[in-house]
Design a protein around this motif. Structure first.
Motif, PDB file in Angstrom:
ATOM      1  N   PRO A 353      45.259  25.944  20.227  1.00  0.00           N
ATOM      2  CA  PRO A 353      45.462  25.770  18.781  1.00  0.00           C
ATOM      3  C   PRO A 353      45.914  27.089  18.143  1.00  0.00           C
ATOM      4  O   PRO A 353      45.616  28.179  18.644  1.00  0.00           O
ATOM      5  CB  PRO A 353      44.070  25.367  18.279  1.00  0.00           C
ATOM      6  N   ALA A 354      46.622  27.006  17.038  1.00  0.00           N
ATOM      7  CA  ALA A 354      47.102  28.203  16.342  1.00  0.00           C
ATOM      8  C   ALA A 354      45.927  29.046  15.852  1.00  0.00           C
ATOM      9  O   ALA A 354      44.822  28.546  15.603  1.00  0.00           O
ATOM     10  CB  ALA A 354      47.988  27.796  15.170  1.00  0.00           C
ATOM     11  N   ASN A 355      46.196  30.340  15.749  1.00  0.00           N
ATOM     12  CA  ASN A 355      45.209  31.304  15.238  1.00  0.00           C
ATOM     13  C   ASN A 355      43.961  31.390  16.121  1.00  0.00           C
ATOM     14  O   ASN A 355      42.847  31.571  15.610  1.00  0.00           O
ATOM     15  CB  ASN A 355      44.815  30.955  13.793  1.00  0.00           C
ATOM     16  N   THR A 356      44.127  31.217  17.420  1.00  0.00           N
ATOM     17  CA  THR A 356      43.017  31.379  18.363  1.00  0.00           C
ATOM     18  C   THR A 356      43.418  32.422  19.403  1.00  0.00           C
ATOM     19  O   THR A 356      44.483  33.026  19.323  1.00  0.00           O
ATOM     20  CB  THR A 356      42.659  30.051  19.054  1.00  0.00           C
ATOM     21  N   GLU A 357      42.545  32.598  20.399  1.00  0.00           N
ATOM     22  CA  GLU A 357      42.775  33.629  21.404  1.00  0.00           C
ATOM     23  C   GLU A 357      42.864  33.007  22.793  1.00  0.00           C
ATOM     24  O   GLU A 357      42.119  32.083  23.120  1.00  0.00           O
ATOM     25  CB  GLU A 357      41.654  34.662  21.373  1.00  0.00           C
ATOM     26  N   VAL A 358      43.784  33.514  23.601  1.00  0.00           N
ATOM     27  CA  VAL A 358      43.879  33.163  25.022  1.00  0.00           C
ATOM     28  C   VAL A 358      43.375  34.368  25.803  1.00  0.00           C
ATOM     29  O   VAL A 358      43.829  35.497  25.584  1.00  0.00           O
ATOM     30  CB  VAL A 358      45.329  32.830  25.434  1.00  0.00           C
ATOM     31  N   THR A 359      42.428  34.129  26.706  1.00  0.00           N
ATOM     32  CA  THR A 359      41.801  35.224  27.452  1.00  0.00           C
ATOM     33  C   THR A 359      42.121  35.101  28.932  1.00  0.00           C
ATOM     34  O   THR A 359      42.027  34.011  29.514  1.00  0.00           O
ATOM     35  CB  THR A 359      40.281  35.209  27.260  1.00  0.00           C
ATOM     36  N   VAL A 360      42.489  36.243  29.526  1.00  0.00           N
ATOM     37  CA  VAL A 360      42.711  36.304  30.973  1.00  0.00           C
ATOM     38  C   VAL A 360      41.571  37.094  31.591  1.00  0.00           C
ATOM     39  O   VAL A 360      41.375  38.276  31.261  1.00  0.00           O
ATOM     40  CB  VAL A 360      44.058  36.980  31.310  1.00  0.00           C
ATOM     41  N   GLY A 361      40.803  36.441  32.458  1.00  0.00           N
ATOM     42  CA  GLY A 361      39.700  37.113  33.128  1.00  0.00           C
ATOM     43  C   GLY A 361      40.006  37.314  34.607  1.00  0.00           C
ATOM     44  O   GLY A 361      40.493  36.397  35.261  1.00  0.00           O
ATOM     45  N   VAL A 362      39.750  38.522  35.115  1.00  0.00           N
ATOM     46  CA  VAL A 362      40.048  38.839  36.512  1.00  0.00           C
ATOM     47  C   VAL A 362      38.815  39.422  37.173  1.00  0.00           C
ATOM     48  O   VAL A 362      38.163  40.308  36.613  1.00  0.00           O
ATOM     49  CB  VAL A 362      41.214  39.847  36.618  1.00  0.00           C
ATOM     50  N   SER A 363      38.488  38.915  38.348  1.00  0.00           N
ATOM     51  CA  SER A 363      37.372  39.475  39.122  1.00  0.00           C
ATOM     52  C   SER A 363      37.717  39.443  40.596  1.00  0.00           C
ATOM     53  O   SER A 363      38.464  38.566  41.064  1.00  0.00           O
ATOM     54  CB  SER A 363      36.075  38.702  38.855  1.00  0.00           C
ATOM     55  N   TRP A 364      37.148  40.407  41.314  1.00  0.00           N
ATOM     56  CA  TRP A 364      37.405  40.527  42.751  1.00  0.00           C
ATOM     57  C   TRP A 364      36.053  40.448  43.456  1.00  0.00           C
ATOM     58  O   TRP A 364      35.194  41.322  43.294  1.00  0.00           O
ATOM     59  CB  TRP A 364      38.054  41.881  43.057  1.00  0.00           C
ATOM     60  N   ILE A 365      35.831  39.370  44.219  1.00  0.00           N
ATOM     61  CA  ILE A 365      34.573  39.188  44.938  1.00  0.00           C
ATOM     62  C   ILE A 365      34.875  39.212  46.429  1.00  0.00           C
ATOM     63  O   ILE A 365      35.505  38.278  46.961  1.00  0.00           O
ATOM     64  CB  ILE A 365      33.880  37.875  44.529  1.00  0.00           C
ATOM     65  N   PHE A 366      34.488  40.284  47.070  1.00  0.00           N
ATOM     66  CA  PHE A 366      34.800  40.510  48.487  1.00  0.00           C
ATOM     67  C   PHE A 366      36.316  40.455  48.696  1.00  0.00           C
ATOM     68  O   PHE A 366      37.038  41.271  48.165  1.00  0.00           O
ATOM     69  CB  PHE A 366      34.039  39.529  49.373  1.00  0.00           C
ATOM     70  N   THR A 367      36.804  39.479  49.439  1.00  0.00           N
ATOM     71  CA  THR A 367      38.256  39.402  49.691  1.00  0.00           C
ATOM     72  C   THR A 367      38.905  38.284  48.884  1.00  0.00           C
ATOM     73  O   THR A 367      40.011  37.848  49.210  1.00  0.00           O
ATOM     74  CB  THR A 367      38.531  39.172  51.191  1.00  0.00           C
ATOM     75  N   GLN A 368      38.215  37.798  47.858  1.00  0.00           N
ATOM     76  CA  GLN A 368      38.757  36.723  47.027  1.00  0.00           C
ATOM     77  C   GLN A 368      39.079  37.256  45.638  1.00  0.00           C
ATOM     78  O   GLN A 368      38.245  37.922  45.008  1.00  0.00           O
ATOM     79  CB  GLN A 368      37.755  35.566  46.907  1.00  0.00           C
ATOM     80  N   LEU A 369      40.299  36.961  45.176  1.00  0.00           N
ATOM     81  CA  LEU A 369      40.692  37.316  43.813  1.00  0.00           C
ATOM     82  C   LEU A 369      40.570  36.067  42.948  1.00  0.00           C
ATOM     83  O   LEU A 369      41.067  35.000  43.302  1.00  0.00           O
ATOM     84  CB  LEU A 369      42.128  37.843  43.789  1.00  0.00           C
TER      85      LEU A 369
END
Length: 584
Positions: A353-369
């Motif tokens: 929806p307009a006037n909201t936020e899109v968030t990109v979350g990144v985590s690295w757990i052992f050998t998995q991205l």
């Protein structure tokens, strides 16, 4: 392909005589059919002819039978010698001649109806399997009519006196002749039916192959058109922002936007290269194979956010990156990762929806991205199950192909990962997880590789001739030469280019392939034909991205074939390799 049937050696050698040196399956089949028909006819003559000779003791009949056997054995020998046309024509002539001969001397013991039906069936079968030329079919048909007419005429007028049969033997002779003719008719009919079944099966296989190829084309083009739209939207968005705010933007901001524009353009170039890879489409192998190598993970994420944030700008959306610790490099496929990120972000921006936020979350757990993209919204359980199917985009009324998540799922499957959709409070999260080992890149390798060194070649006094009729392309190559310190001359067509080469004696030539007066092949041929310029490196710079065209020009002896848009770093690499003879 001709199936080899287990047979005694002598019979095998007869039936397959002449097929060993033939590579075309259809020709092999025709030779096998002619040999088989000849061998079967010899057998029928020996069996039926032997019986009739016992009944009649007729020397003319015996002489005819022996002559026919030898004639058909000669047909097989012709095939063995490689005279395939001679064997095919001899088969027709021998059948017609001896059908007339035995039809005359056997009289009513050889039913004229059988002779006519046999010749007609043989002609139809031969035209279908062997005699493909219309001229041969016409003379074969005429010959069959003449033989049938002469046999019928002699049957009633008896110009040639038939062999005498005792009344008790006449019926036996007639039955024997009828059985022999029926066997030959059955062979021709069975062969035609069998070949028709084979061709029908081949036709069905061809249709299946064409349908699979057509499906691959549709899926491939739909997928890549989707990939092209994303960076194209970013390019348009960036140019609109800069154009509308050019008096308010600082020099640093403009340079930043230019960097983003280059990221979007490079991604667009990758999409176009994939779309134009016709060889993959036609082969039905348009799907890519992952190439695992060290990838700058943070840079990929930054580029994806940059490409999509200008689309978000028009919807008053903000895009943010959330991570705790992120090693710079990981072992994965950079192109796959870029596509996964772009499609997840594009999907989120499209439906947020307009006037909201899109968030990109990144985590690295052992050998998995793990990469999660969240936007405001909510999906029911049934919608979550189907949302990753192609062309499913009913979340709202936003126009789109509905391919983005399906593409991500396909790419992740090839990387050994998966995509999960779930609700997190009042947000929808799409999480991509896949194997990606952390990688510590040595300092010597830790460079972008797409940067160029100013005045790199200035101290060498190298000269280039640019043969290019497009003004924008001329400007790009001129700027490149000035940046790296190459002397240059520009020609707008092939004739002028050859004169510049003769006059300036350059170290390298940059040439397009589609120009007035002379095309690329003619220019290359003219340069290579001159002994003093025979080893002059020619770098083709063209918009023709078809792989077949590249292969043609590489065979002409050019140094490099580069597809526009050109990368300055690639041009410098080519000069180091082909002019300075430096190793890769």
């Amino acid at each position: 392909m001709l199936t080899r049937i287990p047979l005694p050696a002598f019979v095998h050698n007869l039936l397959y005589a002449g097929t060993e040196q033939v590579t075309v399956a259809e020709r092999k089949k025709a030779i096998y059919i002619i040999n088989s028909a000849a061998a079967l006819t010899i057998i029928m003559i020996v069996l039926v002819g032997g019986l009739l000779f016992v009944l009649t003791h007729s020397i003319p009949f015996l002489a005819g039978a022996i002559a026919e056997c030898l004639s058909f054995y000669g047909v097989i020998l012709l095939n063995r010698k490689g005279n395939y046309h001679g064997a095919a024509h001899a088969t027709l002539l021998v059948h017609c001649f001896f059908a007339l001969y035995f039809g005359c001397i056997l009289g009513r013991a050889m039913p004229i109806e059988f002779i006519t039906v046999f010749l007609l069936t043989f002609l139809i079968g031969g035209a279908y399997l062997i005699y493909k030329e219309m001229r041969v079919r016409i003379y074969a048909y005429a010959l069959m009519l003449i033989v049938s007419a002469l046999a019928l005429l002699n049957n009633y007028l008896e110009f040639i006196q038939p062999i005498y049969f005792d009344p008790g033997d006449f019926l036996i002779a007639r039955i024997a002749c009828s059985i022999g003719m029926l066997i030959l008719l059955s062979f021709v009919t069975f062969t035609v039916i069998q070949q028709n079944a084979v061709q029908k099966k081949e036709g069905e296989m061809l249709v299946d192959k064409l349908e699979a190829s057509n499906t691959a084309k549709r899926e491939f083009l739909a997928s890549n058109s989707h990939e092209i739209r994303q960076p194209l939207n970013a390019v348009i968005g960036i140019t609109q922002i800069v154009s509308g705010n050019k008096h308010r933007l600082s020099k640093e901001q403009i340079l930043e936007y230019v960097d983003y524009l280059q990221d979007a353009a490079l991604y667009l170039r990758e999409g176009l290269n994939n779309t134009l890879d016709i060889s993959k489409i036609e082969a039905g192998t348009a799907s890519e194979t992952p190439r695992i190598a060290p990838v700058n993970i943070y840079d990929c994420i930054r580029k994806s956010i940059a490409i999509n944030q200008f689309i978000a700008y028009n919807k008053q959306l903000s895009v943010s990156l959330n991570y705790k610790s992120l090693p710079k490099f990981g072992l994965t496929d950079g192109v796959f990762l870029q596509k996964i990120l772009n499609n997840l972000l594009s999907n989120a921006v499209k439906f947020a929806p307009a006037n909201t936020e899109v968030t990109v979350g990144v985590s690295w757990i052992f050998t998995q991205l793990h990469i999660s993209v969240l936007n405001n919204g909510y999906l029911k359980d049934e919608e979550l199950k189907n949302i990753m199917e192609p062309y499913v985009s009913e979340r709202n009324a936003v126009e789109g192909t509905g391919l983005g998540l399906s593409i991500v799922q396909t790419l992740l499957a090839q990387l050994g990962g998966r995509l999960v959709a779930h609700n997190v409070g009042y947000q929808i999260a799409f999480t991509a997880s896949f194997p990606c080992e952390q990688y510590d890149l040595p300092v010597s390798e830790n460079s972008e590789g797409d940067e160029i060194i100013e005045n790199e070649f200035a101290h060498l006094a190298l000269k280039a001739v640019i043969i290019e009729d497009d003004k924008i392309s001329q400007s790009i190559l001129r700027t490149y030469c000035e940046t790296v310190g190459l002397g240059y001359e520009i020609a707008s067509n092939g004739y002028d280019g050859l004169r510049q080469i003769e006059r300036t004696r350059p170290d390298v030539v940059f040439s397009d392939i589609t120009m007035p007066n002379m095309d690329g092949e003619e220019i290359i041929a003219a340069i290579k034909s001159t002994p003093e310029f025979g080893e002059l490196p020619i770098i083709i710079t063209t918009g023709h991205a078809i792989s077949d065209t590249k292969e043609i020009y590489m065979k002409l002896g050019i140094a490099e074939y580069m597809v526009k848009p050109l990368m300055f770093s690639a041009l410098s690499t080519a000069i180091r390799r082909h002019v300075l003879k430096q190793p890769n």
